[in-house]
Design a protein around this motif. Structure first.
Motif, PDB file in Angstrom:
ATOM      1  N   GLU A  41       4.419  12.966  -3.337  1.00  0.00           N
ATOM      2  CA  GLU A  41       3.903  14.036  -3.090  1.00  0.00           C
ATOM      3  C   GLU A  41       4.182  15.308  -3.792  1.00  0.00           C
ATOM      4  O   GLU A  41       3.610  16.251  -4.197  1.00  0.00           O
ATOM      5  CB  GLU A  41       3.966  14.261  -1.592  1.00  0.00           C
ATOM      6  CG  GLU A  41       3.312  13.116  -0.797  1.00  0.00           C
ATOM      7  CD  GLU A  41       1.644  13.318  -0.673  1.00  0.00           C
ATOM      8  OE1 GLU A  41       1.081  14.464  -1.590  1.00  0.00           O
ATOM      9  OE2 GLU A  41       0.952  12.811  -0.035  1.00  0.00           O
ATOM     10  N   ARG A  65       1.001  -1.049  -0.051  1.00  0.00           N
ATOM     11  CA  ARG A  65       0.060   0.033   0.033  1.00  0.00           C
ATOM     12  C   ARG A  65       0.820   1.174   0.133  1.00  0.00           C
ATOM     13  O   ARG A  65       2.012   1.171   0.457  1.00  0.00           O
ATOM     14  CB  ARG A  65      -0.718   0.114   1.314  1.00  0.00           C
ATOM     15  CG  ARG A  65      -2.107  -1.042   1.308  1.00  0.00           C
ATOM     16  CD  ARG A  65      -3.113  -0.772   2.276  1.00  0.00           C
ATOM     17  NE  ARG A  65      -2.660  -0.687   3.669  1.00  0.00           N
ATOM     18  CZ  ARG A  65      -2.497  -1.926   4.335  1.00  0.00           C
ATOM     19  NH1 ARG A  65      -2.729  -2.874   3.867  1.00  0.00           N
ATOM     20  NH2 ARG A  65      -1.994  -1.721   5.642  1.00  0.00           N
ATOM     21  N   PHE A  93      -1.312   7.516  -8.487  1.00  0.00           N
ATOM     22  CA  PHE A  93      -1.082   8.463  -7.279  1.00  0.00           C
ATOM     23  C   PHE A  93      -1.980   9.821  -7.811  1.00  0.00           C
ATOM     24  O   PHE A  93      -2.301  10.605  -7.036  1.00  0.00           O
ATOM     25  CB  PHE A  93       0.269   8.704  -7.058  1.00  0.00           C
ATOM     26  CG  PHE A  93       0.538   9.209  -5.642  1.00  0.00           C
ATOM     27  CD1 PHE A  93       0.437   8.409  -4.225  1.00  0.00           C
ATOM     28  CD2 PHE A  93       0.819  10.509  -5.491  1.00  0.00           C
ATOM     29  CE1 PHE A  93       0.907   8.808  -3.138  1.00  0.00           C
ATOM     30  CE2 PHE A  93       1.127  11.040  -4.178  1.00  0.00           C
ATOM     31  CZ  PHE A  93       1.071  10.196  -3.135  1.00  0.00           C
ATOM     32  N   GLY A  98      -0.170   5.111   0.602  1.00  0.00           N
ATOM     33  CA  GLY A  98      -1.342   6.066   1.053  1.00  0.00           C
ATOM     34  C   GLY A  98      -2.451   5.180   1.228  1.00  0.00           C
ATOM     35  O   GLY A  98      -2.443   4.044   1.894  1.00  0.00           O
ATOM     36  N   ASP A  99      -3.563   5.440   0.264  1.00  0.00           N
ATOM     37  CA  ASP A  99      -4.750   4.644   0.197  1.00  0.00           C
ATOM     38  C   ASP A  99      -4.738   3.947  -0.929  1.00  0.00           C
ATOM     39  O   ASP A  99      -5.883   3.513  -1.747  1.00  0.00           O
ATOM     40  CB  ASP A  99      -5.816   5.741   0.304  1.00  0.00           C
ATOM     41  CG  ASP A  99      -5.923   6.575  -0.722  1.00  0.00           C
ATOM     42  OD1 ASP A  99      -4.860   7.019  -1.598  1.00  0.00           O
ATOM     43  OD2 ASP A  99      -6.956   7.514  -0.821  1.00  0.00           O
ATOM     44  N   ARG A 133       7.002   8.116  -0.727  1.00  0.00           N
ATOM     45  CA  ARG A 133       5.882   8.821  -0.644  1.00  0.00           C
ATOM     46  C   ARG A 133       6.054  10.479  -0.673  1.00  0.00           C
ATOM     47  O   ARG A 133       5.401  10.996  -1.299  1.00  0.00           O
ATOM     48  CB  ARG A 133       5.187   8.645   0.714  1.00  0.00           C
ATOM     49  CG  ARG A 133       4.006   9.584   1.351  1.00  0.00           C
ATOM     50  CD  ARG A 133       2.877   9.178   0.426  1.00  0.00           C
ATOM     51  NE  ARG A 133       1.709   9.937   0.763  1.00  0.00           N
ATOM     52  CZ  ARG A 133       0.728   9.477   1.717  1.00  0.00           C
ATOM     53  NH1 ARG A 133       0.885   8.116   2.297  1.00  0.00           N
ATOM     54  NH2 ARG A 133      -0.473  10.178   1.856  1.00  0.00           N
TER      55      ARG A 133
END
Length: 461
Positions: A297, A271, A324, A273-274, A293
């Protein structure tokens, strides 16, 4: 040119670091590269290579250590090729990488005044790798797992002796030790004369779920007691699947030869994030989960999505960046040459119930010019090419059919600078570059770069 021959010793002051983390000094005006030396060192070194413009030397003794030198955490650092700058404090490593990016932009890309932000580093720059490939060697009557010494096929780091690799996840270190013991239980069946049938063992861990994959790269499809070994591998640690890759050539990886599952599902699930990602043995997936991540981002920030944009993710791999960005975009198209990666990307889109993402298989350098020439250019283009950078035809297509916003993700400052230099000369402005330290203790640095059309002020859209 100074008259010096291989085997002769020189004494010099180390002034800088090269792009590969080697110390750089001068002897009688000649540039000398000395691995394992750091700026400020005074060293004695043996010349091993004489070229017209430089010498290469082997460090023999640090006569006077520089202020930047620190004690490496790993005792095998000097003989292992896994790390390059572990003898530098971490804050110095970050400064070195920022300088490396700036120097590459100026020297290779001929770009001056580009805004290069401070490198985004890690709070804990150790044991971050969720994937590692250990080579297999037949050594002293045993099968050994380890990492090659620089520029060789000889183990410089040996798990049975060193017990740990300080940049590899702790669970994977423990698993490697158990696997080495198990391989020796089946040693006779894994040998073909004096040579081992195993080229390397790859371990991959899904940090979010704990699922772990063991990949055995072999030179033969089958060998005696194969099923027994796979069964025992599946009972150690948190191994959930065992996969065999039959390499066309020794030490070749991804998308070569034949892959088959010996135990489990043949993939692991992680995984981010979601989002959920299914990873097969050949899937490209960033090896530093914490910094991945951070990196993505920053890509999303630079993409500046409002929900109305058409996004293209070139060199999309298993679709990590495309997925993403998908929830903030109108639609996303991923382009990737590997059929296995495209299959994984499509599966990942289904797993995450994302219906505004599609993936096409093909070489970016062939598909992108065609799409652009047909008027299919996106509002935002993400470029995440391999280390060699973008093919010239990709850059030329961008020059012919400008995209309002380009986000370039690079793992090599040299090829990034080359490509940015081309785009800067063909209608684009390099807004800023954000280096991200995906690989602490090594000379590698990832960068995310924002480009915009030179005649468009995206902040006022």
């Amino acid at each position: 040119m100074p008259c010096v021959q291989p085997g002769e010793q020189v004494i010099l002051e180390v002034e800088d670091l090269s792009h590969s983390g080697e110390g750089v000094g001068r002897w009688q005006g000649q540039v000398v590269f000395v691995p394992l030396a750091v700026p400020g060192d005074r060293v004695r070194a043996t010349v091993v290579e004489v070229r017209k413009k430089y010498l290469r030397a082997r460090l023999e003794e640090v006569l006077l250590p520089g202020p930047a030198r620190c004690r490496p955490r790993c005792p095998s650092f000097a003989r292992c090729g896994g790390c390059h700058v572990q003898h530098l404090p971490y804050d110095y490593q970050l400064q070195y990488k920022a300088k490396l990016v700036r120097d590459s932009l100026e020297r290779i890309g001929k770009l001056t005044g580009v805004k290069v932000l401070p490198v985004l580093g890690m709070d804990n720059p150790w044991h971050y790798r969720n994937k590692v490939r250990f080579h297999v060697a037949h050594r002293a009557g045993r099968l050994a797992l380890g990492l090659y010494a620089p520029g060789s096929h000889v183990l410089g780091h040996w798990m049975a002796r060193d017990a740990v690799c300080h940049i590899v996840d702790g669970e994977l270190n423990n698993l490697a030790l158990m696997i080495e013991c198990l391989l020796n239980k089946y040693r006779e069946s894994l040998l073909d004369g004096s040579k081992t049938l195993l080229s390397y063992v790859t371990l991959r861990k899904a940090v979010a779920t704990g699922e772990t994959m063991v990949v055995l790269a072999t030179t033969k499809d089958r060998w005696p007691r194969q099923e027994e070994l796979a069964g025992e591998l599946a009972r150690i640690g948190r191994v959930t699947t065992v996969v065999q890759q039959t390499a066309v050539l020794p030490d070749r990886e991804v998308d070569v030869g034949h892959t088959r599952t010996l135990y489990g599902k043949g993939y692991i699930t992680d995984r981010l994030g979601d989002l959920v990602f299914r990873l097969s043995a050949t899937s490209f997936y960033q090896v530093n989960p914490v910094q991945t991540r951070v990196l993505y981002e920053k890509v999303r920030e630079y993409a500046g999505l409002t929900g109305l944009e058409r996004v293209m993710d070139a060199y999309c791999g298993v679709g990590t960046i495309a997925l993403f960005l998908a929830r903030q975009a109108r639609e996303v198209l991923g382009v990737e040459v590997s059929p296995r990666a495209v299959a994984d990307a499509r599966q990942n889109a289904r797993l995450n119930n994302l219906n505004n993402v599609s993936f096409v298989r093909g070489a970016v350098e062939k598909l992108l010019p065609r799409l652009f020439d047909r008027g299919g250019g996106p509002d935002v283009l993400v470029l995440d090419p391999p280390r060699r950078g973008c093919h010239r035809s990709v850059l030329e297509a961008l020059a012919r059919c400008p995209v309002p916003r380009v986000v370039y993700v690079s793992c090599d400052p040299g090829t990034l600078a080359r490509d940015l230099g081309f785009l800067a000369g063909h209608g684009y402005r390099v807004v800023e570059v954000q280096p991200v330290d995906m690989f602490p203790q090594t000379h590698h640095v990832e960068c995310v770069c924002l480009l915009e059309q030179a005649n468009v002020d995206l902040e006022e859209e």
